[in-house]
Design an enzyme around this catalytic site. Structure first.
Site, mmCIF file in Angstrom:
data_model
loop_
_atom_site.group_PDB
_atom_site.id
_atom_site.type_symbol
_atom_site.label_atom_id
_atom_site.label_comp_id
_atom_site.label_asym_id
_atom_site.label_seq_id
_atom_site.Cartn_x
_atom_site.Cartn_y
_atom_site.Cartn_z
ATOM 1 N N LYS A 116 13.944 10.860 6.292
ATOM 2 C CA LYS A 116 14.394 11.679 5.164
ATOM 3 C C LYS A 116 15.420 12.729 5.571
ATOM 4 O O LYS A 116 16.260 13.134 4.762
ATOM 5 C CB LYS A 116 13.189 12.318 4.474
ATOM 6 C CG LYS A 116 12.356 11.305 3.706
ATOM 7 C CD LYS A 116 11.210 11.971 2.990
ATOM 8 C CE LYS A 116 10.509 10.963 2.084
ATOM 9 N NZ LYS A 116 10.039 9.781 2.780
ATOM 10 N N GLU A 200 12.438 21.963 1.839
ATOM 11 C CA GLU A 200 13.528 22.084 0.884
ATOM 12 C C GLU A 200 13.040 22.784 -0.375
ATOM 13 O O GLU A 200 11.836 22.921 -0.608
ATOM 14 C CB GLU A 200 14.129 20.714 0.547
ATOM 15 C CG GLU A 200 13.198 19.766 -0.149
ATOM 16 C CD GLU A 200 13.830 18.393 -0.355
ATOM 17 O OE1 GLU A 200 14.806 18.064 0.341
ATOM 18 O OE2 GLU A 200 13.336 17.643 -1.215
ATOM 19 N N ASN A 235 1.487 14.286 -6.041
ATOM 20 C CA ASN A 235 2.743 13.649 -5.632
ATOM 21 C C ASN A 235 2.682 12.121 -5.652
ATOM 22 O O ASN A 235 3.588 11.463 -5.134
ATOM 23 C CB ASN A 235 3.178 14.115 -4.233
ATOM 24 C CG ASN A 235 3.393 15.611 -4.187
ATOM 25 O OD1 ASN A 235 4.048 16.169 -5.056
ATOM 26 N ND2 ASN A 235 2.821 16.273 -3.188
ATOM 27 N N GLU A 275 15.781 7.785 -5.272
ATOM 28 C CA GLU A 275 14.980 8.711 -6.075
ATOM 29 C C GLU A 275 15.687 10.054 -6.204
ATOM 30 O O GLU A 275 16.242 10.578 -5.227
ATOM 31 C CB GLU A 275 13.598 8.894 -5.452
ATOM 32 C CG GLU A 275 12.811 7.591 -5.374
ATOM 33 C CD GLU A 275 11.347 7.802 -5.037
ATOM 34 O OE1 GLU A 275 10.983 8.930 -4.627
ATOM 35 O OE2 GLU A 275 10.562 6.852 -5.184
ATOM 36 N N GLU A 288 15.202 10.872 -1.971
ATOM 37 C CA GLU A 288 15.038 9.921 -0.878
ATOM 38 C C GLU A 288 15.417 8.540 -1.376
ATOM 39 O O GLU A 288 15.576 8.315 -2.579
ATOM 40 C CB GLU A 288 13.592 9.906 -0.371
ATOM 41 C CG GLU A 288 12.585 9.444 -1.422
ATOM 42 C CD GLU A 288 11.147 9.554 -0.943
ATOM 43 O OE1 GLU A 288 10.908 10.221 0.076
ATOM 44 O OE2 GLU A 288 10.270 8.967 -1.591
ATOM 45 N N ASN A 290 13.940 4.626 -1.096
ATOM 46 C CA ASN A 290 12.882 3.729 -0.658
ATOM 47 C C ASN A 290 13.477 2.345 -0.454
ATOM 48 O O ASN A 290 13.973 1.722 -1.398
ATOM 49 C CB ASN A 290 11.755 3.672 -1.689
ATOM 50 C CG ASN A 290 10.964 4.963 -1.710
ATOM 51 O OD1 ASN A 290 10.653 5.518 -0.657
ATOM 52 N ND2 ASN A 290 10.652 5.460 -2.885
ATOM 53 N N PHE A 348 -10.781 13.082 -9.134
ATOM 54 C CA PHE A 348 -10.072 11.830 -8.838
ATOM 55 C C PHE A 348 -10.264 11.359 -7.405
ATOM 56 O O PHE A 348 -9.398 10.691 -6.848
ATOM 57 C CB PHE A 348 -8.580 11.977 -9.144
ATOM 58 C CG PHE A 348 -8.293 12.215 -10.599
ATOM 59 C CD1 PHE A 348 -8.164 11.152 -11.470
ATOM 60 C CD2 PHE A 348 -8.173 13.501 -11.090
ATOM 61 C CE1 PHE A 348 -7.908 11.362 -12.809
ATOM 62 C CE2 PHE A 348 -7.927 13.728 -12.432
ATOM 63 C CZ PHE A 348 -7.787 12.652 -13.297
#
Length: 659
Positions: A116, A200, A235, A275, A288, A290, A348
């Site tokens: 990245k 960032e 995320n 993305e 990024e 993928n 979850f």
């Protein structure tokens, strides 16, 4: 074209790739671990080869074992799916040395975009908008804090080799940065073998929008429009749709052009995804790339009519792209929901076990489409070793409203027993007014579902659920009468008792056109329908209704449009008596800390005799490749620690005890 393809993956994506291979007349080879010996992808393939024990490091991540399987079966190409080895440059290089084709991008592109930090540098050089932040990896928490304070909070700490939400933390303060760096580095090291992280700026109220790109080995690259993936939890994407309700034609064109420019800059030659993060004014910044097929690729397929797996296979075989950019136009709207084995009532956390019942919505095509991509069947085991996905449910309609409505109905047709799952939560998302209006951000779930994972039932939904419960009781009464069983209770005056202490009384009659339910206020509802495989389907007053219906010994769990309630149908007198009976109190477990999910103890932060504060980190448990911090919910002194680092724990196992 290839004669035989080995699919170096498992679960739904392995089955998905094999379906396209079968349609194209290409032979398939499955690989499997001991945990997947009887998995559907193994049964579906023409041949299957064992890789090793259940842990991925001893099976699906073993390059040598996969090379050996390809050589033994004569597979001319390997499709990696997503996850596992799909974004490791060493894999296509090893395949190439063995004379086997990798169905994916070249190793150099994977290397450039998989890091990245390097991908951000490449993006800037290609003229792509990037998020403000540090230029390289941070070695210490102190260095991360310095960068965070330069660019301003909040910040995102991200693993350089990361993906799938792993190795990512949002931090709003110095303390959160320090802890986030440690957790992100540890998670990244265990998931990717690379603990480098960078910092960032975190965009406030961000939206996650990505562009699907497709390149060939002749220098051609096009984009296949966008997907919006803003509905996320920790995320990780939960709901995806295409197109995005945020973008205008001009913004779509600009974002697509930047994605194509980046792909061309690294000689990209397969399917991939660029993305972006966007603010609410549609200003967008590169996140990024993928370098693989995305989990959410079906929504792109449904709005473009393309089979992305087929396009990847043809490109890998050396064919040029078959489609020009100007031919790619969106048709309708598509939505995907990820059905996971996780417990919404336990924040979850993963739920493992055997699928005693598995009923998926019926697939169909036409004005509205329902598609189900899954890699499990009734009787399959959800293992702690792998991702807890059960299925991807995808719907398509002429517009967003139709696609969302179709998804709501499809989710109502899910019936699963044996493990907990997030089906009702997905239904609640589909019914939420903010989602339906398209007012999205990656904070949507945290903001709208902080207190509960399902919706509070409105009057109309509650009456529909009661009517179906009454109709089902009438059906069972007829069944009991047919077989001479004791008819208790039978149609007539009945009470529906909900587990949130609401009661609805009604009179039930069997008529030629179906069951009629008359509530106390005089409202009459005609309810023809039937229950099959745990799903009730029929109509209520002429409107189609689908509802999951799971019977227990004393009650029935109904799930409909994001509402999940336990109900009991009783004679009114019995209901009156039940209401005055004392309720059992839950056992006091206030002094114990239990493991909330099955998993592995990564670290213990306390010992017997330690004094701890409310909120202090006690232990870290790894489950489904994610690290979960267990925190104290009270201040006190640790009396006993019952586990050790490296221990495998079941759900509710006692971790430690307070004095």
């Amino acid at each position: 074209m290839f004669d035989k393809i080995l699919v170096a993956n498992r679960g739904e994506i392995a089955c998905r790739v094999m379906r396209t291979c079968q349609r194209l007349g290409i032979g398939t080879v499955a690989v499997y671990s001991d945990a997947d010996r009887h998995a559907p992808h193994v049964e579906m393939a023409d041949e299957a080869v064992r890789l090793g024990p259940p842990p991925a490091t001893e099976s699906y991540l073993k390059i040598d074992a996969i090379l050996d399987a390809a050589a033994r079966t004569g597979a001319g190409a390997v499709h990696p799916g997503y996850g596992f080895l799909s974004e490791r440059a060493a894999f296509p290089r090893a395949l190439s040395e063995a004379g086997i084709v990798f169905i994916g991008p070249n190793a150099s592109a994977i290397e450039a975009m998989g890091d990245k930090i390097e991908s951000k540098r490449r993006a800037e050089a290609a003229g792509v908008s990037t998020v403000p932040g540090g230029a390289g990896a941070v070695e210490t928490a102190e260095a991360a804090v310095r960068i965070a304070e330069e660019i301003g909070y909040p910040v995102m700490i991200k693993a350089s080799a990361g993906g799938g939400g792993k190795g990512m933390r949002i931090a709003h303060s110095r303390a959160e940065v320090a802890e986030g760096v440690d957790r992100a580095r540890s998670e990244a090291a265990s998931s990717f073998g690379d603990d480098r992280v960078f910092v960032e700026k975190f965009i406030v109220e961000p939206r996650h929008i990505e562009i699907q790109v497709l390149g060939d080995k002749h220098g051609n690259v096009i984009h296949l429009l966008e997907r919006e993936c803003s509905i996320q939890r920790r995320n990780q994407k939960v709901i995806e749709e295409a197109p995005s309700p945020l973008l205008t034609e001009n913004t779509r064109a600009a974002m697509g052009a930047q994605a194509v420019a980046l792909a061309k800059a690294v000689d990209y030659d397969s399917a991939g995804t660029v993305e972006f993060v966007a603010d609410q004014e549609a200003n967008f910044f590169f996140l990024e790339m993928n370098t693989r097929l995305q989990v959410e690729h079906p929504v792109t397929e449904l709005i473009t009519g393309l089979d992305l797996v087929e396009e990847m296979i043809r490109v890998a075989a050396g064919e040029p792209l078959r489609h020009a950019q100007e031919a790619i136009k969106p048709s309708g709207w598509a939505v995907e929901a990820r059905l996971y084995a996780e417990d919404p009532d336990r924040k979850f956390l993963p739920s493992i076990g055997r699928l005693r019942r598995l009923r998926m919505p019926d697939e169909r095509s036409g004005e509205t489409t329902v598609r189900v991509d899954t890699g499990v069947v009734e009787g399959s085991e959800i293992s702690r070793y792998y991702d807890p996905m059960i299925a991807k449910i995808v719907t398509h309609g002429p517009n967003r409203e139709a696609a969302v409505e179709a998804m709501g109905s499809a989710l109502d047709g899910v019936a699963i027993e044996g493990i907990r799952h997030n089906g009702a939560f997905l239904g609640a998302l589909m019914a939420h007014p903010r989602w339906r209006e398209g007012r999205l951000s990656t904070g949507f779930i945290a903001e709208e579902f902080a207190e509960r994972a399902t919706l509070v039932p409105g009057e109309a939904v509650r009456r529909t659920m009661a009517a179906v419960a009454f109709a089902e009781e009438a059906r069972r009464a007829r069944q009991r009468a047919t077989f001479g069983a004791h008819p208790t209770p039978a149609p007539g005056r009945l009470a529906c008792l909900f587990d949130d202490d609401v009661r609805l009384d009604g009179t039930v009659e069997a008529r030629a056109d179906g069951i009629t339910v008359t509530f106390e206020d005089g409202a009459v509802h005609v309810v023809p329908g039937d229950r099959r495989d745990g799903v009730w389907s029929g109509t209520v007053d002429g409107a189609p209704v689908v509802m999951s219906l799971a019977r227990g010994a004393r009650d029935t769990v109904l799930t409909h449009r994001g509402v999940r309630l336990r109900v009991r149908v009783r004679r009114p007198r019995i209901a009156d008596l039940e209401a005055i009976m004392p309720k059992a109190n839950a056992a006091d477990a206030g002094k114990t800390v239990r493991c909330p999910m099955p998993g592995l103890v990564v670290s213990l932060n306390v010992a017997a005799g330690d004094a701890v504060e409310d909120g202090q980190a006690l232990a870290v448990i790894e489950a489904m490749k994610m690290e979960n911090v267990i925190r104290a919910e009270r201040s006190g002194t640790i009396k006993t620690v019952h586990v050790a680092e490296g221990a495998s724990l079941a759900v509710d196992a006692v971790l430690l005890e307070f004095e």
